[in-house]
Design an enzyme around this catalytic site. Structure first.
Site, PDB file in Angstrom:
ATOM      1  N   CYS A 140      65.773  66.033  37.052  1.00 23.57           N
ATOM      2  CA  CYS A 140      66.160  66.423  35.684  1.00 23.57           C
ATOM      3  C   CYS A 140      65.087  66.033  34.675  1.00 23.57           C
ATOM      4  CB  CYS A 140      67.484  65.778  35.300  1.00 23.57           C
ATOM      5  SG  CYS A 140      68.865  66.450  36.224  1.00 23.57           S
ATOM      6  N   THR A 159      70.257  78.334  41.889  1.00 21.36           N
ATOM      7  CA  THR A 159      69.747  77.783  43.148  1.00 21.36           C
ATOM      8  C   THR A 159      69.389  76.302  43.018  1.00 21.36           C
ATOM      9  OG1 THR A 159      67.528  78.545  42.552  1.00 21.36           O
ATOM     10  CG2 THR A 159      68.808  79.963  44.034  1.00 21.36           C
ATOM     11  N   TYR A 215      70.178  62.898  29.971  1.00 23.99           N
ATOM     12  CA  TYR A 215      69.867  62.288  31.284  1.00 23.99           C
ATOM     13  C   TYR A 215      68.384  62.393  31.649  1.00 23.99           C
ATOM     14  CZ  TYR A 215      70.382  61.542  36.359  1.00 23.99           C
ATOM     15  OH  TYR A 215      70.276  61.089  37.654  1.00 23.99           O
ATOM     16  N   ASP A 218      77.175  43.695  34.777  1.00 23.09           N
ATOM     17  CA  ASP A 218      76.682  44.835  34.008  1.00 23.09           C
ATOM     18  C   ASP A 218      75.193  44.625  33.728  1.00 23.09           C
ATOM     19  OD1 ASP A 218      75.960  46.640  32.053  1.00 23.09           O
ATOM     20  OD2 ASP A 218      77.857  46.483  30.959  1.00 23.09           O
ATOM     21  N   LYS A 264      87.000  71.060  47.295  1.00 23.47           N
ATOM     22  CA  LYS A 264      87.799  72.210  46.836  1.00 23.47           C
ATOM     23  C   LYS A 264      88.338  72.980  48.043  1.00 23.47           C
ATOM     24  CE  LYS A 264      85.640  73.046  42.313  1.00 23.47           C
ATOM     25  NZ  LYS A 264      84.877  73.973  41.471  1.00 23.47           N
TER      26      LYS A 264
HETATM   27  N1  LIG Z   1      72.891  61.470  43.552  1.00 26.70           N
HETATM   28  C1  LIG Z   1      71.938  62.273  43.145  1.00 26.70           C
HETATM   29  O1  LIG Z   1      71.931  63.452  43.509  1.00 26.70           O
HETATM   30  C2  LIG Z   1      70.853  61.788  42.242  1.00 26.70           C
HETATM   31  C3  LIG Z   1      69.875  62.689  41.799  1.00 26.70           C
HETATM   32  C4  LIG Z   1      68.858  62.248  40.960  1.00 26.70           C
HETATM   33  C5  LIG Z   1      68.812  60.914  40.582  1.00 26.70           C
HETATM   34  N2  LIG Z   1      69.772  60.058  41.018  1.00 26.70           N
HETATM   35  C6  LIG Z   1      69.698  58.660  40.576  1.00 26.70           C
HETATM   36  O2  LIG Z   1      69.910  57.788  41.672  1.00 26.70           O
HETATM   37  C7  LIG Z   1      70.605  56.604  41.239  1.00 26.70           C
HETATM   38  C8  LIG Z   1      71.831  56.402  42.081  1.00 26.70           C
HETATM   39  O3  LIG Z   1      72.681  57.536  41.981  1.00 26.70           O
HETATM   40  P1  LIG Z   1      74.035  57.671  42.790  1.00 26.70           P
HETATM   41  O4  LIG Z   1      74.171  59.064  43.204  1.00 26.70           O
HETATM   42  O5  LIG Z   1      74.140  56.593  43.782  1.00 26.70           O
HETATM   43  O6  LIG Z   1      75.085  57.431  41.619  1.00 26.70           O
HETATM   44  P2  LIG Z   1      76.420  56.582  41.629  1.00 26.70           P
HETATM   45  O7  LIG Z   1      77.130  56.915  40.354  1.00 26.70           O
HETATM   46  O8  LIG Z   1      77.160  56.752  42.900  1.00 26.70           O
HETATM   47  O9  LIG Z   1      75.876  55.097  41.568  1.00 26.70           O
HETATM   48  C9  LIG Z   1      75.401  54.493  40.399  1.00 26.70           C
HETATM   49  C10 LIG Z   1      76.087  53.155  40.281  1.00 26.70           C
HETATM   50  O10 LIG Z   1      75.558  52.465  39.159  1.00 26.70           O
HETATM   51  C11 LIG Z   1      76.603  51.688  38.616  1.00 26.70           C
HETATM   52  N3  LIG Z   1      76.302  51.327  37.242  1.00 26.70           N
HETATM   53  C12 LIG Z   1      76.270  52.144  36.153  1.00 26.70           C
HETATM   54  N4  LIG Z   1      75.978  51.431  35.068  1.00 26.70           N
HETATM   55  C13 LIG Z   1      75.834  50.152  35.475  1.00 26.70           C
HETATM   56  C14 LIG Z   1      75.552  48.942  34.801  1.00 26.70           C
HETATM   57  N5  LIG Z   1      75.364  48.926  33.479  1.00 26.70           N
HETATM   58  N6  LIG Z   1      75.498  47.792  35.503  1.00 26.70           N
HETATM   59  C15 LIG Z   1      75.700  47.788  36.846  1.00 26.70           C
HETATM   60  N7  LIG Z   1      75.989  48.918  37.545  1.00 26.70           N
HETATM   61  C16 LIG Z   1      76.051  50.062  36.855  1.00 26.70           C
HETATM   62  C17 LIG Z   1      77.811  52.601  38.707  1.00 26.70           C
HETATM   63  O11 LIG Z   1      79.021  51.840  38.627  1.00 26.70           O
HETATM   64  C18 LIG Z   1      77.601  53.273  40.036  1.00 26.70           C
HETATM   65  O12 LIG Z   1      78.310  52.626  41.072  1.00 26.70           O
HETATM   66  C19 LIG Z   1      70.871  56.802  39.753  1.00 26.70           C
HETATM   67  O13 LIG Z   1      69.859  56.206  39.007  1.00 26.70           O
HETATM   68  C20 LIG Z   1      70.781  58.306  39.582  1.00 26.70           C
HETATM   69  O14 LIG Z   1      70.450  58.673  38.266  1.00 26.70           O
HETATM   70  C21 LIG Z   1      70.786  60.453  41.831  1.00 26.70           C
END
Ligand SMILES: NC(=O)c1ccc[n+]([C@@H]2O[C@H](COP(=O)([O-])OP(=O)(O)OC[C@H]3O[C@@H](n4cnc5c(N)ncnc54)[C@H](O)[C@@H]3O)[C@@H](O)[C@H]2O)c1
Length: 386
Positions: free
Chosen positions: A172, A273, A201, A106, A252
Site C-alpha cells: 500500500c 486483481t 495506511y 501497548d 462466506k
Molecule cells: N496481512 C497482510 O496481508 C499484510 C499486508 C501488508 C502489510 N502487513 C503488515 O504486517 C504486519 C502484521 O499484519 P497482520 O496481518 O499480522 O495483522 P494482525 O492485525 O493480525 O496483527 C497485528 C497485531 O498488532 C497488534 N497491535 C496493534 N496495535 C498495537 C499496539 N499499539 N501495541 C501492541 N500490539 C498492537 C494487534 O492487536 C494485532 O494482533 C502489520 O504491520 C501489517 O501492516 C500485513
C-alpha cells in the site's frame, strides 16, 4: 572481523528515494546523492555473528496473524528466547506458542517499547492497527496512528542496542497512480516514488520506512524493510471486518454452505486483481531478508507474483468447497486499487528465492483451517477472529 563498504546499500536505498523514481539520472540527483552520503561512504557494515539459539528475539504484533506465525517459525527453528508482544488480551491471541514469553502491552507508548526491547538482539515489529480494504479505507486515522508504534519501537530497539530491526511495510506504500488497471504492471521497489501512497495506511508505512532508513544512515542500526503483498493462511483474521479477501471468500462460502443459501456478495465488480502470499513464504522471507546485509535499509517486495482477479479467487474457493455460488456485486463497497502485483526481480536477485507457494495449495489449507474455526465457534468454543 570482516568489514566492507556499504556504499551499494546507500545507492540502493537512494534509488527508492529519488523523486523521479529512476536511479541516478540527472546531474542534480547525483549531486544531492553525493551531498547526503559523502560522509557516510566511510561507514562499514560490521559483520555480526549468527543469531545464537538463546539470543532474545522480540516480536510485536505477536498476538496477530503474521507475528504469531513468526514466533512459531523461530520456535520451530530452535530459538529458546522469544518475546511476543501484543495489546490484545491473551485470550484473543491467534496463537499461543509454547516456550514463548507473551506480554500484553501497548507499543504505541514509549515506556512500553523500552520494556519490550530490553535485552533484545533482534526486533521484529509487526504491530499495526490494520485490516483488509474495508478497514483501511474506513479507519484511516487508526492506520495513521500506527506511526506512534513505529516511531517508539525503532528508537527503543536502538536504545536497547538491538543488532537487527525488521519493519513490516506494505504494498500500500506504492504509488496508487500506477495501479489503476487490473492488467497492472507488477510493482517494483522504485515505484513507491514519486509518492502517492494509499491514503492513511500507505502513507504511514512510507513514513515508517524512512525512519528505518535513517536509523541506519544516521545511527548505524541495521534495519530491514519488507513490503508485504496480501498475506493469507491459517491463524489469520477470518471474520469481524478486518479480514482480507482470501479469508473473507472462504468464510462466506463456508457460511453459505452451512446456511444452505449458495449466494455470495463480492465487493466491486470482481475484476480487480491482486497477488496473495502464503504465510509460510512470508515468515521465511522475513527471516531471509533480516539476515541479508546487502538489504540493510532497503525496501524490498515480499509477495507472490501469481496475479488473480477476485472473481478467479472466488472460483478457486468454489472448487475447493465443491460448490457453485450465485454471485452478486456491490459496486459501492471498498475495493482499493484496480490491480496490484509484486515484481520479484529484486528479491530473486538478492536472495535467489521468492514466495512461490501456489495459490491453489495455500487456499486449500486455509479453507480447511477456517472451516475448523467456523465449526468450533458454532459449537460455542472461543476462537480468535480479529
Ligand atoms: N496481512 C497482510 O496481508 C499484510 C499486508 C501488508 C502489510 N502487513 C503488515 O504486517 C504486519 C502484521 O499484519 P497482520 O496481518 O499480522 O495483522 P494482525 O492485525 O493480525 O496483527 C497485528 C497485531 O498488532 C497488534 N497491535 C496493534 N496495535 C498495537 C499496539 N499499539 N501495541 C501492541 N500490539 C498492537 C494487534 O492487536 C494485532 O494482533 C502489520 O504491520 C501489517 O501492516 C500485513
Amino acid at each position: 572481523m570482516e568489514e566492507r563498504e556499504s556504499c551499494c546499500n546507500f545507492k540502493n536505498s537512494f534509488k527508492m528515494r529519488t523523486l523521479s523514481g529512476r536511479p541516478f539520472l540527472g546531474m542534480m540527483e547525483r549531486r544531492v546523492w553525493r551531498q547526503i552520503f559523502m560522509t557516510e561512504k566511510k561507514r562499514v557494515v560490521e559483520k555480526d555473528g549468527p543469531l545464537k539459539k538463546g539470543d532474545l528475539i522480540v516480536i510485536t504484533g505477536g498476538g496477530g496473524f503474521i507475528g504469531g506465525n513468526l514466533a512459531l517459525y523461530f520456535r520451530k527453528k530452535g530459538f529458546t528466547n522469544i518475546r511476543a508482544v501484543d495489546k490484545k488480551p491473551l485470550y484473543e491471541w491467534y496463537l499461543h506458542v509454547p516456550g514463548v514469553q507473551n506480554l500484553c502491552l501497548d507499543v504505541s507508548e514509549a515506556d512500553n517499547c523500552r520494556r519490550v526491547c530490553a535485552g533484545a538482539v533482534e526486533v521484529y515489529n509487526l504491530a499495526a492497527d490494520m485490516g483488509g480494504m474495508g478497514f483501511i479505507e474506513r479507519f484511516r486515522i487508526e492506520c495513521l496512528r500506527s506511526i506512534l508504534i513505529n516511531t517508539h519501537m525503532v528508537e527503543a530497539a536502538y536504545e536497547a542496542g538491538a543488532r537487527r530491526y525488521f519493519f513490516s511495510s506494505s504494498a500500500c506504500a506504492y504509488n496508487t497512480q500506477l495501479q489503476k488497471d487490473p492488467n497492472v504492471r507488477a510493482l517494483k521497489e522504485s515505484d513507491a516514488y514519486p509518492a502517492m501512497a494509499e491514503r492513511g495506511y500507505g502513507w504511514e508505512k512510507l513514513m515508517s520506512e524512512m525512519f528505518c532508513q535513517e536509523y541506519w544512515h544516521e545511527r548505524g542500526m541495521k534495519t530491514f524493510i519488507a513490503r508485504f503483498h496480501n498475506v493469507y493462511g491459517p491463524h489469520g483474521t477470518w471474520d469481524g471486518g478486518r479480514e482480507k479477501a482470501p479469508a473473507a471468500m472462504c468464510r462466506k462460502i463456508i457460511e453459505a454452505i452451512d446456511k444452505k443459501d449458495l449466494r455470495i456478495n463480492i465487493w466491486g465488480n470482481g475484476e480487480q486483481t491482486r497477488s496473495f502470499m502464503y504465510i509460510d513464504d512470508c515468515v521465511k522471507g522475513i527471516d531471509r531478508i533480516t539476515h541479508c546485509d546487502d538489504l540493510i535499509a532497503t525496501p524490498i517486495n515480499l509477495g507472490s507474483s501469481e496475479l488473480v482477479s477476485i472473481n478467479t479467487l472466488v472460483s478457486k474457493v468454489e472448487k475447493i468447497a465443491g460448490v457453485k455460488m450465485k454471485r452478486s456485486y456491490d459496486l459501492s463497497a471498498p475495493q482499493g486499487v484496480a490491480g496490484r502485483n509484486s515484481d520479484n526481480t529484486f528479491i530473486k536477485k538478492m536472495l535467489g528465492w521468492e514466495p512461490a507457494t501456489p495459490l491453489d495449495k495455500g487456499l486449500a489449507i486455509t479453507y480447511k483451517w477456517i472451516q475448523g474455526q467456523y465449526e468450533a465457534r458454532k459449537a460455542g468454543k472461543r476462537v480468535g477472529i480479529g
